[in-house]
Design a protein around this motif. Structure first.
Motif, mmCIF file in Angstrom:
data_model
loop_
_atom_site.group_PDB
_atom_site.id
_atom_site.type_symbol
_atom_site.label_atom_id
_atom_site.label_comp_id
_atom_site.label_asym_id
_atom_site.label_seq_id
_atom_site.Cartn_x
_atom_site.Cartn_y
_atom_site.Cartn_z
ATOM 1 N N GLY A 51 43.101 44.306 29.350
ATOM 2 C CA GLY A 51 43.450 45.183 28.482
ATOM 3 C C GLY A 51 42.372 46.391 27.657
ATOM 4 N N LYS A 52 42.201 47.361 27.498
ATOM 5 C CA LYS A 52 41.166 47.724 27.505
ATOM 6 C C LYS A 52 41.627 48.816 25.747
ATOM 7 N N ASN A 53 40.832 48.918 25.054
ATOM 8 C CA ASN A 53 40.526 50.027 23.949
ATOM 9 C C ASN A 53 41.891 49.801 22.972
ATOM 10 N N GLY A 54 43.068 48.894 22.436
ATOM 11 C CA GLY A 54 43.952 49.497 22.561
ATOM 12 C C GLY A 54 45.259 48.649 22.734
ATOM 13 N N THR A 55 45.363 48.504 23.799
ATOM 14 C CA THR A 55 46.325 48.515 24.996
ATOM 15 C C THR A 55 46.709 46.413 24.547
ATOM 16 N N TYR A 56 47.960 46.524 24.557
ATOM 17 C CA TYR A 56 48.648 45.257 25.222
ATOM 18 C C TYR A 56 48.416 44.560 25.637
ATOM 19 N N THR A 57 48.376 43.833 26.050
ATOM 20 C CA THR A 57 48.167 42.290 27.128
ATOM 21 C C THR A 57 48.665 41.565 26.556
ATOM 22 N N GLY A 58 49.395 40.233 27.642
ATOM 23 C CA GLY A 58 50.289 39.103 26.897
ATOM 24 C C GLY A 58 51.889 39.500 28.284
ATOM 25 N N GLY A 59 52.767 38.388 27.408
ATOM 26 C CA GLY A 59 54.076 38.804 28.078
ATOM 27 C C GLY A 59 54.085 37.532 28.187
ATOM 28 N N GLY A 60 53.386 35.820 27.809
ATOM 29 C CA GLY A 60 54.247 34.612 27.437
ATOM 30 C C GLY A 60 53.541 33.695 26.530
ATOM 31 N N THR A 61 53.217 32.719 26.759
ATOM 32 C CA THR A 61 52.659 32.005 25.897
ATOM 33 C C THR A 61 50.910 31.708 26.472
ATOM 34 N N ILE A 62 49.806 32.333 25.056
ATOM 35 C CA ILE A 62 48.848 32.687 25.717
ATOM 36 C C ILE A 62 47.924 31.188 25.811
ATOM 37 N N GLN A 63 46.970 30.741 26.652
ATOM 38 C CA GLN A 63 46.417 29.465 26.724
ATOM 39 C C GLN A 63 44.867 29.523 26.838
ATOM 40 N N ALA A 64 44.664 30.966 26.862
ATOM 41 C CA ALA A 64 42.883 30.899 26.637
ATOM 42 C C ALA A 64 42.113 32.704 26.718
ATOM 43 N N LEU A 65 41.346 33.003 26.539
ATOM 44 C CA LEU A 65 41.042 34.797 26.109
ATOM 45 C C LEU A 65 39.741 34.713 26.396
ATOM 46 N N GLN A 66 39.425 36.212 26.961
ATOM 47 C CA GLN A 66 38.032 36.492 27.178
ATOM 48 C C GLN A 66 38.140 37.851 26.553
ATOM 49 N N VAL A 67 37.328 38.307 26.224
ATOM 50 C CA VAL A 67 36.729 39.163 25.345
ATOM 51 C C VAL A 67 34.883 39.512 25.820
ATOM 52 N N LYS A 68 35.077 41.038 26.276
ATOM 53 C CA LYS A 68 34.138 41.098 26.440
ATOM 54 C C LYS A 68 34.143 42.844 25.859
ATOM 55 N N LEU A 69 31.732 42.946 26.009
ATOM 56 C CA LEU A 69 31.953 44.975 25.392
ATOM 57 C C LEU A 69 31.343 45.331 27.049
ATOM 58 N N VAL A 70 32.024 46.326 26.555
ATOM 59 C CA VAL A 70 31.549 47.291 28.183
ATOM 60 C C VAL A 70 30.522 48.611 28.071
ATOM 61 N N LYS A 71 29.743 49.143 27.876
ATOM 62 C CA LYS A 71 28.549 50.567 27.507
ATOM 63 C C LYS A 71 29.763 51.546 28.426
ATOM 64 N N LYS A 72 29.913 52.527 27.582
ATOM 65 C CA LYS A 72 31.186 53.379 28.313
ATOM 66 C C LYS A 72 30.723 54.110 29.585
ATOM 67 N N ALA A 73 28.366 54.057 29.612
ATOM 68 C CA ALA A 73 28.014 55.139 30.799
ATOM 69 C C ALA A 73 28.515 54.560 32.682
ATOM 70 N N GLU A 74 28.785 52.983 31.652
ATOM 71 C CA GLU A 74 29.144 51.449 32.832
ATOM 72 C C GLU A 74 30.101 51.226 33.626
#
Length: 528
Positions: free
Chosen positions: A505-528
């Protein structure tokens, strides 16, 4: 032990406010940031005994009393604790205006009622400060030796209760106790419990380990001792649930199971059958370098495992009493109190890995001792990570933590590292997300979805989701606001039970759809 290995395998230590959490060489002055007390989280308690109350609170005006109580609770909170267990009756006395016992000489040397209700203030201020409050009663003890015996004998209650009082010889001479086998004495204790519940909105009633102490009817068979204690315990439990169903009743027996049983504590029943207690909190006051028969044994771990084996009913909570008062002690038999400075932190890691529900420190005065500060610093650092409290000073772009079913809050992860478990079939129940030190100023916002719908938006390390409600997260949205949103995108994905990893998911879009067991989050420079 398998649970411990799984738990420790998931730990990735982040750079904390305090360096070298478990370092023997670390002797920095601790800098503490108060944690938010969360009554839905595990119990992190401090015993405040009659000794503490005498030294801190006796013979004060109402204004001075109130100010001191606030100061004491501030001390409790700054170490990451969320519960106070405070004497309502330590001996043949009461720390409030009681119909059943005289006003405590530990609050007034002349037993003179001060014109205000100290317990009412203590309970109210605890709740104002976001702390749980448990009223602590020594059910049988009336005195500790010649001096306190004489003091109680000079009150009108001695003559009134004489038919239900036993005498025995203790270390300090003649001691008085209520006869545990007396139905009349049992009813007196029950009456006081009811009195407390009717007058004060306490969150719990707490008994400690003073049952059949050494010297008190030593020849009485253990079975008869247990029958007498259980008769009282069941009556108290029923009274608590009738008066206040939401109030807990718990007992803190001696940490040696065999010794606890010899005192009349029916720990096997209490930890397996409902109708006696809501929790048991054994006083496990050893380290893991204990010398017996010329050999060092891991006494703390051994005791923890025995108590966990006895704990067969998941509806009954199991906590550990920890010996803050022994920190720095030089002992020929219990070596690590003097040799290590991370005993309390590693003990907490051990009990949480085994599935214990929390702990209590004995006792308040030692929170302020110079010799305990490094241990408390290390414990605080550990608790801070377990509580999911994050800091923008971490050398990372994004820092986050999840609260896992059964396991509780994980230590913080950062920059795309997996938070949670993909193989344990445990759900994520709550998250906290915080920007790190490597990014421009701004905010991170996030909202989670449960079976109840989407939560309100949270930001910058606040908790999203519930703790202790058994409500798994089903989806998540994360976005950036402020200056950081001009130069960075935030990407995130979740591991969903029976489906695996979702797309990013990106910048506020929804991700999921079932029981969540783990999460990853990262920042990416817009230029990249």
């Amino acid at each position: 032990m398998q649970i411990i290995r799984r738990y420790l395998a998931g730990i990735i230590v982040v750079v904390c406010l305090l360096s070298s959490v478990f370092s023997m060489q670390s002797r920095q002055v601790a800098v503490y940031l108060p944690m938010q007390a969360n009554t839905e989280m595990e119990k992190r308690a401090c015993w405040i005994s009659y000794i503490d109350m005498e030294s801190e609170l006796s013979d004060k005006s109402e204004a001075a009393f109130r100010a001191k109580v606030h100061a004491m609770y501030d001390t409790v909170k700054r170490y990451g604790l969320n519960t106070v267990i405070i004497h309502a009756r330590a001996m043949g006395d009461a720390f409030y205006p009681s119909d059943y016992f005289p006003y405590s000489e530990y609050m007034s040397k002349t037993r003179t009622y001060p014109g205000y209700d100290p317990y009412e203030i203590m309970v109210a201020v605890a709740h104002e400060e976001g702390l749980r409050f448990e009223a602590w009663i020594n059910p049988y003890r009336l005195s500790l030796g010649e001096e306190t015996t004489a003091s109680f004998e000079h009150t009108p209650f001695y003559a009134k209760y004489q038919s239900m009082i036993l005498e025995y010889q203790g270390q300090n001479g003649t001691c008085l106790v209520l006869n545990p086998q007396s139905a009349e004495a049992q009813q007196l204790v029950v009456n006081q419990v009811a009195e407390i519940l009717e007058r004060y909105p306490v969150d719990g009633i707490h008994f400690d380990d003073y049952f059949f102490v050494d010297g008190m009817q030593d020849t009485l068979p253990q079975e008869e001792k247990m029958q007498a204690v259980n008769a009282l315990v069941q009556k108290v439990y029923q009274t608590v649930k009738q008066k206040r169903p939401d109030c807990e009743f718990g007992i803190s027996p001696a940490g040696n199971p065999d010794y606890a049983r010899s005192q009349g504590a029916d720990i096997d029943t209490w930890l397996s059958q409902e109708g006696y207690v809501d929790y048991v909190m054994p006083q496990i006051y050893w380290t893991d370098r204990y010398v017996t028969d010329g050999k060092e044994v891991p006494m703390f771990s051994n005791r923890c495992e025995v108590w966990q084996t006895l704990h067969t009913n998941p509806e009954i909570k199991l906590y550990a009493g920890l010996a803050l008062y022994r920190v720095g002690e030089t002992s020929d038999t219990d070596l690590d109190w003097a040799l290590r400075e991370d005993n309390l932190a590693t003990q907490c890691a051990h009990i949480y890995g085994m599935g214990y529900d929390g702990f209590a420190l004995f006792r308040y005065a030692y929170l302020k001792e110079n010799g305990t500060q490094v241990e408390l610093q290390n414990l605080y650092s550990y608790l801070k990570k377990q509580a999911g409290i994050l800091t923008s000073e971490v050398d990372a772009g994004i820092v986050y933590t999840v609260h896992m079913q059964t396991f509780g809050w994980q230590e913080a992860k950062m920059d795309g590292i997996v938070a949670g478990y993909t193989k344990q079939e445990k759900s994520v129940e709550a998250v906290r997300i915080q920007l790190g030190a490597y990014v421009p100023k701004g905010n991170v916002r996030y909202a989670v979805e449960t079976a109840q719908g989407q939560s309100a938006w949270r930001k910058d390390g606040e908790q999203a989701g519930s703790v202790g409600q058994k409500e798994p997260l089903l989806g998540i949205r994360i976005n950036l606001t402020g200056g950081i949103s001009d130069s960075y995108d935030i990407l995130y994905r979740v591991y969903v039970s029976a489906q695996g990893w979702t797309d990013w998911g990106k910048n506020g879009t929804y991700t999921g759809g079932g029981t969540i067991q783990a999460l990853q989050v990262k920042l990416v420079k817009k230029a990249e």
